[in-house]
Scaffold this motif. Structure first.
Motif, PDB file in Angstrom:
ATOM      1  N   ASP A   1      -0.678  20.407  -2.528  1.00 24.71           N
ATOM      2  CA  ASP A   1      -0.203  19.156  -3.302  1.00 24.71           C
ATOM      3  C   ASP A   1      -0.354  18.187  -2.576  1.00 24.71           C
ATOM      4  OD1 ASP A   1       0.601  21.060  -5.325  1.00 24.71           O
ATOM      5  OD2 ASP A   1       2.639  20.970  -4.940  1.00 24.71           O
ATOM      6  N   TRP A   2      -0.359  16.910  -3.136  1.00 26.19           N
ATOM      7  CA  TRP A   2      -0.610  15.392  -2.714  1.00 26.19           C
ATOM      8  C   TRP A   2       0.879  15.238  -2.071  1.00 26.19           C
ATOM      9  CZ3 TRP A   2      -4.755  12.927  -1.782  1.00 26.19           C
ATOM     10  CH2 TRP A   2      -5.974  13.203  -2.498  1.00 26.19           C
ATOM     11  N   ALA A   3       0.595  14.751  -0.723  1.00 24.36           N
ATOM     12  CA  ALA A   3       1.913  14.173  -0.341  1.00 24.36           C
ATOM     13  C   ALA A   3       1.555  12.453  -0.046  1.00 24.36           C
ATOM     14  CB  ALA A   3       1.910  14.362   1.180  1.00 24.36           C
ATOM     15  N   THR A   4       2.958  11.878  -0.392  1.00 21.07           N
ATOM     16  CA  THR A   4       2.711  10.568  -0.463  1.00 21.07           C
ATOM     17  C   THR A   4       3.657   9.681   0.767  1.00 21.07           C
ATOM     18  OG1 THR A   4       4.557  10.040  -2.034  1.00 21.07           O
ATOM     19  CG2 THR A   4       2.303  10.436  -2.752  1.00 21.07           C
ATOM     20  N   THR A   5       3.455   8.523   0.931  1.00 24.57           N
ATOM     21  CA  THR A   5       4.470   7.834   1.737  1.00 24.57           C
ATOM     22  C   THR A   5       5.057   6.974   1.094  1.00 24.57           C
ATOM     23  OG1 THR A   5       2.697   5.958   2.157  1.00 24.57           O
ATOM     24  CG2 THR A   5       2.753   7.976   3.850  1.00 24.57           C
ATOM     25  N   ASN A   6       6.143   6.397   1.594  1.00 20.25           N
ATOM     26  CA  ASN A   6       6.785   5.191   0.860  1.00 20.25           C
ATOM     27  C   ASN A   6       5.648   4.016   0.948  1.00 20.25           C
ATOM     28  OD1 ASN A   6       9.246   6.759   0.544  1.00 20.25           O
ATOM     29  ND2 ASN A   6       9.933   6.109   2.731  1.00 20.25           N
ATOM     30  N   THR A   7       5.866   3.059   0.302  1.00 26.05           N
ATOM     31  CA  THR A   7       5.155   2.028  -0.004  1.00 26.05           C
ATOM     32  C   THR A   7       5.386   1.065   1.294  1.00 26.05           C
ATOM     33  OG1 THR A   7       6.347   0.474  -0.992  1.00 26.05           O
ATOM     34  CG2 THR A   7       4.842   2.046  -2.324  1.00 26.05           C
ATOM     35  N   PHE A   8       4.162   0.627   1.956  1.00 25.33           N
ATOM     36  CA  PHE A   8       4.351  -0.448   2.934  1.00 25.33           C
ATOM     37  C   PHE A   8       3.727  -1.469   2.767  1.00 25.33           C
ATOM     38  CE2 PHE A   8       0.832   1.914   4.034  1.00 25.33           C
ATOM     39  CZ  PHE A   8      -0.085   1.253   4.589  1.00 25.33           C
ATOM     40  N   THR A   9       4.173  -2.661   3.468  1.00 24.61           N
ATOM     41  CA  THR A   9       3.327  -3.936   3.287  1.00 24.61           C
ATOM     42  C   THR A   9       2.693  -4.709   4.432  1.00 24.61           C
ATOM     43  OG1 THR A   9       5.198  -4.629   1.620  1.00 24.61           O
ATOM     44  CG2 THR A   9       3.615  -6.422   2.700  1.00 24.61           C
ATOM     45  N   ARG A  10       1.456  -4.750   4.434  1.00 27.74           N
ATOM     46  CA  ARG A  10       0.621  -5.409   5.675  1.00 27.74           C
ATOM     47  C   ARG A  10       0.750  -7.060   5.348  1.00 27.74           C
ATOM     48  NH1 ARG A  10      -3.875  -8.131   7.189  1.00 27.74           N
ATOM     49  NH2 ARG A  10      -4.758  -7.319   9.096  1.00 27.74           N
ATOM     50  N   ASP A  11       1.486  -7.708   6.274  1.00 30.28           N
ATOM     51  CA  ASP A  11       1.320  -8.856   6.050  1.00 30.28           C
ATOM     52  C   ASP A  11       0.950  -9.600   7.617  1.00 30.28           C
ATOM     53  OD1 ASP A  11       1.627 -11.805   5.780  1.00 30.28           O
ATOM     54  OD2 ASP A  11       4.105 -11.408   5.810  1.00 30.28           O
ATOM     55  N   ALA A  12      -0.354  -9.956   7.702  1.00 31.45           N
ATOM     56  CA  ALA A  12      -0.761 -10.814   8.987  1.00 31.45           C
ATOM     57  C   ALA A  12      -0.966 -12.163   8.849  1.00 31.45           C
ATOM     58  CB  ALA A  12      -2.446  -9.987   9.485  1.00 31.45           C
ATOM     59  N   THR A  13      -0.398 -12.656   7.641  1.00 29.18           N
ATOM     60  CA  THR A  13      -0.446 -14.159   7.538  1.00 29.18           C
ATOM     61  C   THR A  13       0.817 -14.965   8.190  1.00 29.18           C
ATOM     62  OG1 THR A  13      -1.509 -13.590   5.438  1.00 29.18           O
ATOM     63  CG2 THR A  13      -0.553 -16.160   5.682  1.00 29.18           C
ATOM     64  N   PRO A  14       0.424 -15.750   9.143  1.00 27.00           N
ATOM     65  CA  PRO A  14       1.492 -16.513   9.621  1.00 27.00           C
ATOM     66  C   PRO A  14       2.161 -17.197   8.778  1.00 27.00           C
ATOM     67  CG  PRO A  14      -0.355 -17.441  10.403  1.00 27.00           C
ATOM     68  CD  PRO A  14      -0.818 -16.189   9.346  1.00 27.00           C
ATOM     69  N   PRO A  15       3.725 -17.512   8.891  1.00 27.62           N
ATOM     70  CA  PRO A  15       4.418 -18.356   8.146  1.00 27.62           C
ATOM     71  C   PRO A  15       4.008 -19.759   8.281  1.00 27.62           C
ATOM     72  CG  PRO A  15       5.916 -17.674   9.842  1.00 27.62           C
ATOM     73  CD  PRO A  15       4.655 -16.709  10.013  1.00 27.62           C
ATOM     74  N   ASN A  16       4.542 -20.729   7.396  1.00 28.17           N
ATOM     75  CA  ASN A  16       3.864 -22.004   7.301  1.00 28.17           C
ATOM     76  C   ASN A  16       4.849 -22.636   8.554  1.00 28.17           C
ATOM     77  OD1 ASN A  16       2.390 -22.143   5.306  1.00 28.17           O
ATOM     78  ND2 ASN A  16       4.198 -22.076   4.013  1.00 28.17           N
ATOM     79  N   LYS A  17       4.750 -24.000   9.153  1.00 22.79           N
ATOM     80  CA  LYS A  17       5.513 -24.376  10.026  1.00 22.79           C
ATOM     81  C   LYS A  17       6.594 -24.706   9.658  1.00 22.79           C
ATOM     82  CE  LYS A  17       3.581 -29.064  10.056  1.00 22.79           C
ATOM     83  NZ  LYS A  17       2.735 -30.156  10.594  1.00 22.79           N
TER      84      LYS A  17
ATOM     85  N   TYR B   1       0.946  -1.283   0.021  1.00 20.58           N
ATOM     86  CA  TYR B   1       0.070  -0.122   0.099  1.00 20.58           C
ATOM     87  C   TYR B   1       0.846   1.145   0.090  1.00 20.58           C
ATOM     88  CZ  TYR B   1      -3.561  -3.175   1.417  1.00 20.58           C
ATOM     89  OH  TYR B   1      -4.650  -4.324   1.334  1.00 20.58           O
ATOM     90  N   GLN B   2       0.209   2.315  -0.480  1.00 21.61           N
ATOM     91  CA  GLN B   2       0.764   3.714  -0.304  1.00 21.61           C
ATOM     92  C   GLN B   2      -0.202   4.821  -0.046  1.00 21.61           C
ATOM     93  OE1 GLN B   2       2.907   5.206  -3.875  1.00 21.61           O
ATOM     94  NE2 GLN B   2       4.028   6.471  -2.718  1.00 21.61           N
ATOM     95  N   ILE B   3       0.108   5.459   1.146  1.00 20.17           N
ATOM     96  CA  ILE B   3      -0.794   6.612   1.539  1.00 20.17           C
ATOM     97  C   ILE B   3      -0.855   7.853   0.885  1.00 20.17           C
ATOM     98  CG2 ILE B   3      -1.979   7.876   3.524  1.00 20.17           C
ATOM     99  CD1 ILE B   3      -0.981   5.310   5.209  1.00 20.17           C
ATOM    100  N   TYR B   4      -1.876   8.358   0.297  1.00 14.95           N
ATOM    101  CA  TYR B   4      -1.804   9.636  -0.311  1.00 14.95           C
ATOM    102  C   TYR B   4      -2.473  10.757   0.699  1.00 14.95           C
ATOM    103  CZ  TYR B   4      -0.154   7.198  -4.485  1.00 14.95           C
ATOM    104  OH  TYR B   4       0.377   6.844  -5.256  1.00 14.95           O
ATOM    105  N   ALA B   5      -2.307  11.941   0.816  1.00 11.96           N
ATOM    106  CA  ALA B   5      -2.907  12.992   1.495  1.00 11.96           C
ATOM    107  C   ALA B   5      -2.776  14.402   0.922  1.00 11.96           C
ATOM    108  CB  ALA B   5      -2.457  12.955   3.013  1.00 11.96           C
ATOM    109  N   CYS B   6      -3.873  15.099   1.068  1.00 10.95           N
ATOM    110  CA  CYS B   6      -3.605  16.442   0.851  1.00 10.95           C
ATOM    111  C   CYS B   6      -4.778  17.426   1.561  1.00 10.95           C
ATOM    112  CB  CYS B   6      -4.163  16.737  -0.648  1.00 10.95           C
ATOM    113  SG  CYS B   6      -5.786  16.795  -1.045  1.00 10.95           S
ATOM    114  N   THR B   7      -4.370  18.718   1.766  1.00 12.95           N
ATOM    115  CA  THR B   7      -5.375  19.405   2.664  1.00 12.95           C
ATOM    116  C   THR B   7      -5.982  20.560   2.071  1.00 12.95           C
ATOM    117  OG1 THR B   7      -3.320  20.871   3.462  1.00 12.95           O
ATOM    118  CG2 THR B   7      -3.637  18.965   4.822  1.00 12.95           C
ATOM    119  N   GLU B   8      -7.004  20.996   2.669  1.00 13.04           N
ATOM    120  CA  GLU B   8      -7.769  22.095   1.991  1.00 13.04           C
ATOM    121  C   GLU B   8      -8.176  22.937   3.302  1.00 13.04           C
ATOM    122  OE1 GLU B   8     -11.853  22.857  -0.396  1.00 13.04           O
ATOM    123  OE2 GLU B   8     -11.152  20.867  -0.385  1.00 13.04           O
TER     124      GLU B   8
END
Length: 92
Positions: free
Chosen positions: A23-39, A8-15
């Motif tokens: 102007d639009w501000a952006t974040t670096n991309t980030f990964t959401r991973d809530a899946t546990p690894p295999n045993k 994901y990447q978050i974008y934001a602007c103000t008014e």
């Protein structure tokens, strides 16, 4: 709220009150991973007991291979070893 695994990447602007927009501000991309690894996979060498009554005689090599999924990277192993041994006429 982000509920799904992915990148994901978050974008934001103000008014302001006069309708002036930034102007639009952006974040670096980030990964959401809530899946546990295999045993993990645990293998012994020799692969089966080479003594009588299910006991190994001599050295046993143990290999542990991380369990991962497509997006996870294993960072921590927790290993709990329960040893069983036999001396003389003692029973386990």
């Amino acid at each position: 709220m982000i509920n799904t695994d992915g990148v994901y990447q978050i974008y934001a602007c103000t008014e302001d009150a006069n309708g002036n927009k930034s102007d639009w501000a952006t974040t670096n991309t980030f990964t959401r991973d809530a899946t546990p690894p295999n045993k993990p996979n645990i293998t012994a060498n020799p692969s089966s007991p080479n003594g009588s009554n299910g006991w190994y005689i001599g050295n046993v090599g143990i290999a542990i291979t991380a369990g991962t999924d497509a997006t996870s990277r294993t960072k921590l192993y927790k290993i709990h070893i329960k040893w069983r041994y036999k001396l003389g006429k003692h029973k386990c």
